[in-house]
Design a protein around this motif. Structure first.
Motif, PDB file in Angstrom:
ATOM      1  N   ALA A 145      85.757  -6.771  31.383  1.00 54.82           N
ATOM      2  CA  ALA A 145      84.910  -6.214  30.322  1.00 54.82           C
ATOM      3  C   ALA A 145      83.735  -5.443  30.918  1.00 54.82           C
ATOM      4  O   ALA A 145      83.368  -4.386  30.410  1.00 54.82           O
ATOM      5  N   PHE A 168      85.090  -2.196  32.176  1.00 50.26           N
ATOM      6  CA  PHE A 168      85.407  -1.364  31.018  1.00 50.26           C
ATOM      7  C   PHE A 168      84.139  -0.697  30.482  1.00 50.26           C
ATOM      8  O   PHE A 168      84.118   0.497  30.206  1.00 50.26           O
ATOM      9  N   GLN A 213      90.111  -1.939  25.302  1.00 53.46           N
ATOM     10  CA  GLN A 213      89.781  -2.987  26.259  1.00 53.46           C
ATOM     11  C   GLN A 213      91.008  -3.864  26.522  1.00 53.46           C
ATOM     12  O   GLN A 213      91.255  -4.272  27.655  1.00 53.46           O
TER      13      GLN A 213
END
Length: 108
Positions: free
Chosen positions: A3, A6, A53
């Protein structure tokens, strides 16, 4: 972990990463372009030209598996595996984040 990467690739917080943005990171894996193309196709099954994601997590998992000697498949993308390695990019997973990584890759 995924994450955070990302978010770095999506500074505008659009919720997607284009192929152009992903390519620069994925190429640092050292995998051949043909294999990276297969990984992209598995991670972007609707051929939209971008990754959410969820798709990005699948791609990262597949890169890790492929670097460990397995051929990328859609089934492998569903399971946590070896962490991918990238030139000039360090991915670390503190114990407290291990469960979060699993969750971010399961939710759409």
């Amino acid at each position: 972990m995924y994450a955070d990467l990302f978010k770095r690739l999506d500074p505008g917080n659009t919720g997607i990463i284009t192929g152009e943005k992903a390519r620069s990171t994925f190429e640092k894996s050292g995998l051949p372009p043909t294999i990276l193309g297969e990984i992209w196709q598995i991670s972007d099954p609707k051929n939209l030209g971008f990754l959410t994601q969820f798709g990005f997590c699948h791609a990262m998992r597949l890169i890790g598996y492929t670097q460990a000697g397995q051929h990328p498949t859609a089934t492998l993308a569903d399971y946590p595996g070896p962490l991918p390695k990238f030139a000039d990019l360090e991915l670390s997973t503190p114990r407290s984040e291990e469960r979060r990584v699993g969750k971010e890759c399961r939710s759409r």
